[in-house]
Motif scaffolding. Sequence first.
Motif, PDB file in Angstrom:
ATOM      1  N   ARG A 145      15.081 -27.107 -15.115  1.00 21.96           N
ATOM      2  CA  ARG A 145      14.436 -26.273 -13.786  1.00 21.96           C
ATOM      3  C   ARG A 145      12.952 -26.468 -13.699  1.00 21.96           C
ATOM      4  O   ARG A 145      12.531 -26.209 -12.759  1.00 21.96           O
ATOM      5  CB  ARG A 145      15.018 -25.159 -13.605  1.00 21.96           C
ATOM      6  CG  ARG A 145      16.550 -24.535 -14.005  1.00 21.96           C
ATOM      7  CD  ARG A 145      17.103 -25.014 -12.665  1.00 21.96           C
ATOM      8  NE  ARG A 145      18.720 -24.488 -12.609  1.00 21.96           N
ATOM      9  CZ  ARG A 145      19.451 -25.210 -13.383  1.00 21.96           C
ATOM     10  NH1 ARG A 145      19.377 -26.090 -13.985  1.00 21.96           N
ATOM     11  NH2 ARG A 145      20.838 -24.908 -12.993  1.00 21.96           N
ATOM     12  N   ASP A 146      12.325 -26.497 -15.035  1.00 23.34           N
ATOM     13  CA  ASP A 146      10.793 -26.378 -14.997  1.00 23.34           C
ATOM     14  C   ASP A 146      10.553 -27.376 -15.846  1.00 23.34           C
ATOM     15  O   ASP A 146       9.446 -27.341 -16.409  1.00 23.34           O
ATOM     16  CB  ASP A 146      10.595 -25.144 -15.536  1.00 23.34           C
ATOM     17  CG  ASP A 146      11.160 -25.046 -17.104  1.00 23.34           C
ATOM     18  OD1 ASP A 146      12.150 -25.843 -17.537  1.00 23.34           O
ATOM     19  OD2 ASP A 146      10.543 -24.078 -17.816  1.00 23.34           O
ATOM     20  N   ARG A 200      22.286 -21.818 -22.059  1.00 25.07           N
ATOM     21  CA  ARG A 200      23.758 -21.345 -22.205  1.00 25.07           C
ATOM     22  C   ARG A 200      24.042 -20.879 -23.410  1.00 25.07           C
ATOM     23  O   ARG A 200      24.795 -19.927 -23.583  1.00 25.07           O
ATOM     24  CB  ARG A 200      24.414 -22.659 -21.691  1.00 25.07           C
ATOM     25  CG  ARG A 200      24.317 -22.982 -20.435  1.00 25.07           C
ATOM     26  CD  ARG A 200      25.320 -24.175 -19.839  1.00 25.07           C
ATOM     27  NE  ARG A 200      25.190 -24.284 -18.467  1.00 25.07           N
ATOM     28  CZ  ARG A 200      26.077 -24.418 -17.572  1.00 25.07           C
ATOM     29  NH1 ARG A 200      27.470 -23.832 -17.934  1.00 25.07           N
ATOM     30  NH2 ARG A 200      26.006 -24.558 -16.285  1.00 25.07           N
ATOM     31  N   SER A 214      21.343 -17.894 -16.958  1.00 28.04           N
ATOM     32  CA  SER A 214      20.438 -17.743 -15.869  1.00 28.04           C
ATOM     33  C   SER A 214      19.787 -16.351 -15.903  1.00 28.04           C
ATOM     34  O   SER A 214      18.790 -16.160 -15.768  1.00 28.04           O
ATOM     35  CB  SER A 214      20.924 -18.232 -14.359  1.00 28.04           C
ATOM     36  OG  SER A 214      21.357 -17.207 -13.618  1.00 28.04           O
ATOM     37  N   ARG A 247      11.873 -18.020 -22.573  1.00 32.02           N
ATOM     38  CA  ARG A 247      11.462 -19.234 -22.327  1.00 32.02           C
ATOM     39  C   ARG A 247      10.401 -19.560 -23.378  1.00 32.02           C
ATOM     40  O   ARG A 247      10.489 -20.829 -23.511  1.00 32.02           O
ATOM     41  CB  ARG A 247      10.993 -19.098 -20.933  1.00 32.02           C
ATOM     42  CG  ARG A 247      11.898 -18.450 -20.011  1.00 32.02           C
ATOM     43  CD  ARG A 247      11.444 -18.825 -18.598  1.00 32.02           C
ATOM     44  NE  ARG A 247      11.686 -20.303 -18.162  1.00 32.02           N
ATOM     45  CZ  ARG A 247      12.720 -20.917 -17.847  1.00 32.02           C
ATOM     46  NH1 ARG A 247      13.967 -20.311 -17.624  1.00 32.02           N
ATOM     47  NH2 ARG A 247      12.818 -22.273 -17.877  1.00 32.02           N
ATOM     48  N   THR A 299      18.554 -29.636 -20.782  1.00 31.51           N
ATOM     49  CA  THR A 299      17.892 -28.057 -21.560  1.00 31.51           C
ATOM     50  C   THR A 299      18.598 -26.974 -20.978  1.00 31.51           C
ATOM     51  O   THR A 299      18.458 -25.933 -21.384  1.00 31.51           O
ATOM     52  CB  THR A 299      16.399 -28.066 -20.877  1.00 31.51           C
ATOM     53  OG1 THR A 299      16.501 -27.888 -19.425  1.00 31.51           O
ATOM     54  CG2 THR A 299      15.511 -29.081 -21.238  1.00 31.51           C
ATOM     55  N   ARG A 328      23.102 -17.840  -8.595  1.00 31.61           N
ATOM     56  CA  ARG A 328      22.179 -18.599  -9.617  1.00 31.61           C
ATOM     57  C   ARG A 328      21.027 -19.200  -9.047  1.00 31.61           C
ATOM     58  O   ARG A 328      19.957 -19.120  -9.522  1.00 31.61           O
ATOM     59  CB  ARG A 328      23.216 -19.550 -10.381  1.00 31.61           C
ATOM     60  CG  ARG A 328      22.795 -19.956 -11.623  1.00 31.61           C
ATOM     61  CD  ARG A 328      23.907 -20.072 -12.675  1.00 31.61           C
ATOM     62  NE  ARG A 328      24.836 -21.240 -12.463  1.00 31.61           N
ATOM     63  CZ  ARG A 328      24.506 -22.220 -13.278  1.00 31.61           C
ATOM     64  NH1 ARG A 328      23.479 -22.539 -13.826  1.00 31.61           N
ATOM     65  NH2 ARG A 328      25.575 -23.212 -12.813  1.00 31.61           N
ATOM     66  N   ARG A 368      12.779 -15.954  -9.876  1.00 30.30           N
ATOM     67  CA  ARG A 368      12.156 -15.329 -11.264  1.00 30.30           C
ATOM     68  C   ARG A 368      10.661 -15.709 -11.082  1.00 30.30           C
ATOM     69  O   ARG A 368      10.318 -16.583 -10.715  1.00 30.30           O
ATOM     70  CB  ARG A 368      12.932 -15.910 -12.354  1.00 30.30           C
ATOM     71  CG  ARG A 368      12.748 -17.285 -12.888  1.00 30.30           C
ATOM     72  CD  ARG A 368      13.351 -17.655 -13.916  1.00 30.30           C
ATOM     73  NE  ARG A 368      13.181 -19.191 -14.210  1.00 30.30           N
ATOM     74  CZ  ARG A 368      14.129 -20.008 -14.575  1.00 30.30           C
ATOM     75  NH1 ARG A 368      15.454 -19.628 -14.604  1.00 30.30           N
ATOM     76  NH2 ARG A 368      13.791 -21.332 -14.685  1.00 30.30           N
ATOM     77  N   ASP A 427      17.224 -18.169 -10.163  1.00 31.20           N
ATOM     78  CA  ASP A 427      16.528 -19.190 -10.700  1.00 31.20           C
ATOM     79  C   ASP A 427      15.174 -19.526 -10.018  1.00 31.20           C
ATOM     80  O   ASP A 427      14.169 -19.921 -10.329  1.00 31.20           O
ATOM     81  CB  ASP A 427      17.402 -20.524 -10.843  1.00 31.20           C
ATOM     82  CG  ASP A 427      18.339 -20.581 -11.925  1.00 31.20           C
ATOM     83  OD1 ASP A 427      18.394 -19.605 -12.692  1.00 31.20           O
ATOM     84  OD2 ASP A 427      19.298 -21.448 -11.848  1.00 31.20           O
TER      85      ASP A 427
HETATM   86  O1  C5P Z   1      21.550 -26.614 -15.974  1.00 29.25           O
HETATM   87  P1  C5P Z   1      22.593 -25.748 -16.127  1.00 29.25           P
HETATM   88  O2  C5P Z   1      23.262 -25.204 -15.107  1.00 29.25           O
HETATM   89  O3  C5P Z   1      23.237 -25.767 -17.340  1.00 29.25           O
HETATM   90  O4  C5P Z   1      21.458 -24.245 -16.530  1.00 29.25           O
HETATM   91  C1  C5P Z   1      21.880 -23.073 -16.626  1.00 29.25           C
HETATM   92  C2  C5P Z   1      20.891 -22.135 -16.329  1.00 29.25           C
HETATM   93  O5  C5P Z   1      19.718 -22.061 -17.391  1.00 29.25           O
HETATM   94  C3  C5P Z   1      20.389 -22.190 -15.258  1.00 29.25           C
HETATM   95  O6  C5P Z   1      20.863 -21.463 -14.054  1.00 29.25           O
HETATM   96  C4  C5P Z   1      18.942 -21.716 -15.244  1.00 29.25           C
HETATM   97  O7  C5P Z   1      18.919 -20.120 -15.051  1.00 29.25           O
HETATM   98  C5  C5P Z   1      18.725 -21.725 -16.630  1.00 29.25           C
HETATM   99  N1  C5P Z   1      17.781 -22.988 -16.814  1.00 29.25           N
HETATM  100  C6  C5P Z   1      16.207 -22.810 -16.970  1.00 29.25           C
HETATM  101  N2  C5P Z   1      15.500 -23.869 -17.085  1.00 29.25           N
HETATM  102  C7  C5P Z   1      16.114 -25.161 -17.648  1.00 29.25           C
HETATM  103  C8  C5P Z   1      17.367 -25.320 -17.627  1.00 29.25           C
HETATM  104  C9  C5P Z   1      18.176 -24.293 -17.227  1.00 29.25           C
HETATM  105  O8  C5P Z   1      16.086 -21.701 -16.694  1.00 29.25           O
HETATM  106  N3  C5P Z   1      15.002 -25.930 -17.820  1.00 29.25           N
END
Ligand code: C5P
Length: 200
Positions: A108-109, A38, A77, A86, A33, A153, A160, A157
């Motif tokens: 992350r969530d 990204r 992020s 989101r 995700t 980061r 927030r 993360d």
């Molecule tokens: O996992 P990755 O490093 O590719 O994620 C990039 C950014 O995307 C994270 O630092 C985070 O801010 C965001 N992210 C998020 N929720 C997710 C996956 C990623 O907020 N489920």
Amino acid sequence: MIFTVAIDGPAAAGKGTLSRAVAERFGFAHLDTGLLYRAVGAKVAGGAEPEAAALALQPADLAGDHLRTLEAGQAASKVAALPGVRAALVQFQRNFARREGGAVLDGRDIGTVICPEAEVKLFVTATPEVRAHRRWLEVGGDEARVLAEVRERDARDMGRADAPLAAAADAVVLDTSTLDIETVVGQALGIITARLRETR
Ligand code: C5P
């Protein structure tokens, strides 16, 4: 069969390796995700409006090495802190999680917001130093800068207001600071196998 494995944790904790191993072992579909955020971050860097970019996201937008850089992670992020971005990405992820045949999602969530009903929730973590060292081995450059990026980061993360990075109350925490990734993969496969037996 509907069966979701939610894998959350900070950057470079080993979520990607673990998710791919789970998908391969059980034949589950896998969604990274982070790539969604990204890809939105890259579009915003190119001049797009964040929420519109998230709503218009296409599978082809998720490919490309340009999404793997430190800058792409930072851009991700930043847009990930916007509630409109989101919200635009929730339904796609929920549908993916509950698709027929099993799914593993890393992010992350996932265990807290996207799929609180996930059959297995794992939270993979490690110290910032260990994670930065791993990321540095992949991207090269100045290791101190990679560590600063990881810390920045993490702070964004976790800090927030909307869907902050956190372990779900019922997640199993796997710390990869001292354990090698093969050991952690073995633990995770064991947990999932046991849960699959219970649900059959
Ligand atoms: O996992 P990755 O490093 O590719 O994620 C990039 C950014 O995307 C994270 O630092 C985070 O801010 C965001 N992210 C998020 N929720 C997710 C996956 C990623 O907020 N489920």
